[in-house]
Design a protein around this motif. Structure first.
Motif, PDB file in Angstrom:
ATOM      1  N   CYS A 100       0.854  -1.295   0.130  1.00  5.58           N
ATOM      2  CA  CYS A 100       0.008   0.020  -0.002  1.00  5.58           C
ATOM      3  C   CYS A 100       0.859   1.189   0.000  1.00  5.58           C
ATOM      4  O   CYS A 100       1.368   1.754   1.001  1.00  5.58           O
ATOM      5  CB  CYS A 100      -0.841  -0.118   1.115  1.00  5.58           C
ATOM      6  N   TYR A 143       0.271  -8.900 -11.426  1.00  2.00           N
ATOM      7  CA  TYR A 143       0.430  -7.621 -12.098  1.00  2.00           C
ATOM      8  C   TYR A 143      -0.547  -7.193 -12.954  1.00  2.00           C
ATOM      9  O   TYR A 143      -0.447  -6.367 -13.702  1.00  2.00           O
ATOM     10  CB  TYR A 143       1.820  -7.659 -12.862  1.00  2.00           C
ATOM     11  N   ASP A 145      -4.381  -5.662 -13.643  1.00  2.00           N
ATOM     12  CA  ASP A 145      -5.199  -4.707 -13.481  1.00  2.00           C
ATOM     13  C   ASP A 145      -6.644  -5.194 -13.105  1.00  2.00           C
ATOM     14  O   ASP A 145      -7.233  -4.849 -12.109  1.00  2.00           O
ATOM     15  CB  ASP A 145      -5.275  -3.579 -14.249  1.00  2.00           C
ATOM     16  N   GLU A 146      -6.852  -6.291 -13.735  1.00  2.00           N
ATOM     17  CA  GLU A 146      -8.405  -6.848 -13.536  1.00  2.00           C
ATOM     18  C   GLU A 146      -8.430  -7.721 -12.116  1.00  2.00           C
ATOM     19  O   GLU A 146      -9.447  -7.757 -11.597  1.00  2.00           O
ATOM     20  CB  GLU A 146      -8.613  -7.589 -14.531  1.00  2.00           C
ATOM     21  N   ALA A 148      -6.244  -7.069  -9.864  1.00  2.00           N
ATOM     22  CA  ALA A 148      -6.057  -6.146  -8.615  1.00  2.00           C
ATOM     23  C   ALA A 148      -7.468  -5.533  -8.341  1.00  2.00           C
ATOM     24  O   ALA A 148      -7.916  -5.455  -7.165  1.00  2.00           O
ATOM     25  CB  ALA A 148      -5.186  -4.969  -9.172  1.00  2.00           C
ATOM     26  N   ALA A 149      -8.441  -5.293  -9.402  1.00  2.00           N
ATOM     27  CA  ALA A 149      -9.779  -4.881  -9.181  1.00  2.00           C
ATOM     28  C   ALA A 149     -10.641  -5.945  -8.222  1.00  2.00           C
ATOM     29  O   ALA A 149     -11.297  -5.653  -7.415  1.00  2.00           O
ATOM     30  CB  ALA A 149     -10.412  -4.598 -10.278  1.00  2.00           C
ATOM     31  N   LEU A 153      -8.286  -3.740  -4.630  1.00  2.00           N
ATOM     32  CA  LEU A 153      -7.108  -3.062  -4.315  1.00  2.00           C
ATOM     33  C   LEU A 153      -7.310  -1.673  -4.887  1.00  2.00           C
ATOM     34  O   LEU A 153      -7.631  -1.384  -5.991  1.00  2.00           O
ATOM     35  CB  LEU A 153      -6.038  -3.734  -5.203  1.00  2.00           C
ATOM     36  N   ALA A 154      -6.959  -0.790  -4.329  1.00  2.00           N
ATOM     37  CA  ALA A 154      -6.932   0.697  -4.481  1.00  2.00           C
ATOM     38  C   ALA A 154      -5.774   0.889  -5.516  1.00  2.00           C
ATOM     39  O   ALA A 154      -4.769   0.157  -5.725  1.00  2.00           O
ATOM     40  CB  ALA A 154      -6.781   1.578  -3.389  1.00  2.00           C
ATOM     41  N   GLU A 155      -5.676   1.967  -6.399  1.00  2.00           N
ATOM     42  CA  GLU A 155      -5.076   2.402  -7.215  1.00  2.00           C
ATOM     43  C   GLU A 155      -3.544   2.395  -6.608  1.00  2.00           C
ATOM     44  O   GLU A 155      -2.502   2.040  -7.753  1.00  2.00           O
ATOM     45  CB  GLU A 155      -5.092   3.917  -7.981  1.00  2.00           C
ATOM     46  N   HIS A 156      -3.197   2.805  -5.538  1.00  2.00           N
ATOM     47  CA  HIS A 156      -1.933   3.004  -4.860  1.00  2.00           C
ATOM     48  C   HIS A 156      -1.600   1.456  -4.335  1.00  2.00           C
ATOM     49  O   HIS A 156      -0.655   1.546  -3.614  1.00  2.00           O
ATOM     50  CB  HIS A 156      -1.860   3.902  -3.867  1.00  2.00           C
ATOM     51  N   GLU A 157      -2.542   0.388  -4.659  1.00  2.00           N
ATOM     52  CA  GLU A 157      -1.913  -0.864  -3.950  1.00  2.00           C
ATOM     53  C   GLU A 157      -1.548  -1.852  -4.923  1.00  2.00           C
ATOM     54  O   GLU A 157      -2.258  -1.827  -6.086  1.00  2.00           O
ATOM     55  CB  GLU A 157      -3.052  -1.433  -3.225  1.00  2.00           C
ATOM     56  N   HIS A 158      -0.413  -2.658  -4.727  1.00  2.00           N
ATOM     57  CA  HIS A 158      -0.097  -3.664  -5.584  1.00  2.00           C
ATOM     58  C   HIS A 158       0.104  -5.377  -4.966  1.00  2.00           C
ATOM     59  O   HIS A 158       0.519  -5.121  -3.683  1.00  2.00           O
ATOM     60  CB  HIS A 158       1.333  -3.196  -6.070  1.00  2.00           C
TER      61      HIS A 158
END
Length: 189
Positions: A100, A143, A145-146, A148-149, A153-158
């Motif tokens: 985060c 890695y 984006d789908e 992560a969604a 996860l928020a945009e700042h999370e990985h």
């Protein structure tokens, strides 16, 4: 000085396909995770969080991964698609370690990611110390984006990694390790 470094000297990953029941019980898992979050944290940012996946949630996650994979690659073979479906079903417990990142902090993003990475490694060490097996995996899902969604996860999370936990079902031989002499140098002005 006599110190026991056996935990560090003997720890090794157990492939997720070779992890079965039981996973750590609730009390052991709580203790493991409480210990694992005691990591170096420049700025006391706590730039990480954990997501737990168990039971049917892992099956659902695999189904959604397969759907994303086939959407991204319509030519994917059925064998590879099945691999995506089952990837998270072998170990009874999967902990998703999430970085985060605090963009407004003076602490560089790399240090924040390393902090989260230390949490993942601490889970590996702790699992071994408790007599369980573990493997830290990433793969494309870490890695995407789908994905992560899907994980919320928020945009700042990985995703830093998916740490698979369970009991080794087979004796796993250690792999060859590098020689310290080939890695260590001494700097001198």
């Amino acid at each position: 000085m006599s110190a026991d470094l056996s935990l560090l000297q003997q720890r090794h990953s157990v492939p997720s396909r070779q992890l079965g029941e039981p996973a750590p019980d609730e009390a052991s898992l709580q203790a493991l995770l409480e210990a694992a979050i005691r990591v170096p944290d420049h700025g006391k940012l706590v730039p990480f969080r954990l997501i737990r996946m168990q039971g049917d949630a892992k099956l659902h996650f695999g189904e959604q991964l397969a759907a994303i994979a086939i959407h991204n690659n319509p030519e994917m073979s059925e064998a590879k698609l099945e691999k995506e479906r089952l990837r998270y079903t072998f170990a009874p417990l999967v902990m998703v370690v999430v970085a985060c990142l605090h963009a407004d902090s003076k602490v560089p993003a790399i240090e924040q990611k390393l902090c989260a990475g230390n949490v993942a490694y601490s889970i590996l060490l702790g699992a071994y110390a408790l007599g369980y097996g573990a493997q830290w995996l990433t793969g494309w899902a870490a890695y995407d984006d789908e994905v992560a969604a899907m994980l919320g996860l928020a945009e700042h999370e990985h995703v830093i990694g998916f740490v698979h936990l369970g009991t080794p079902q087979f004796e796993v031989p250690d792999r060859d390790r590098p020689m310290l002499a080939e890695l260590l140098s001494t700097w001198a002005p």
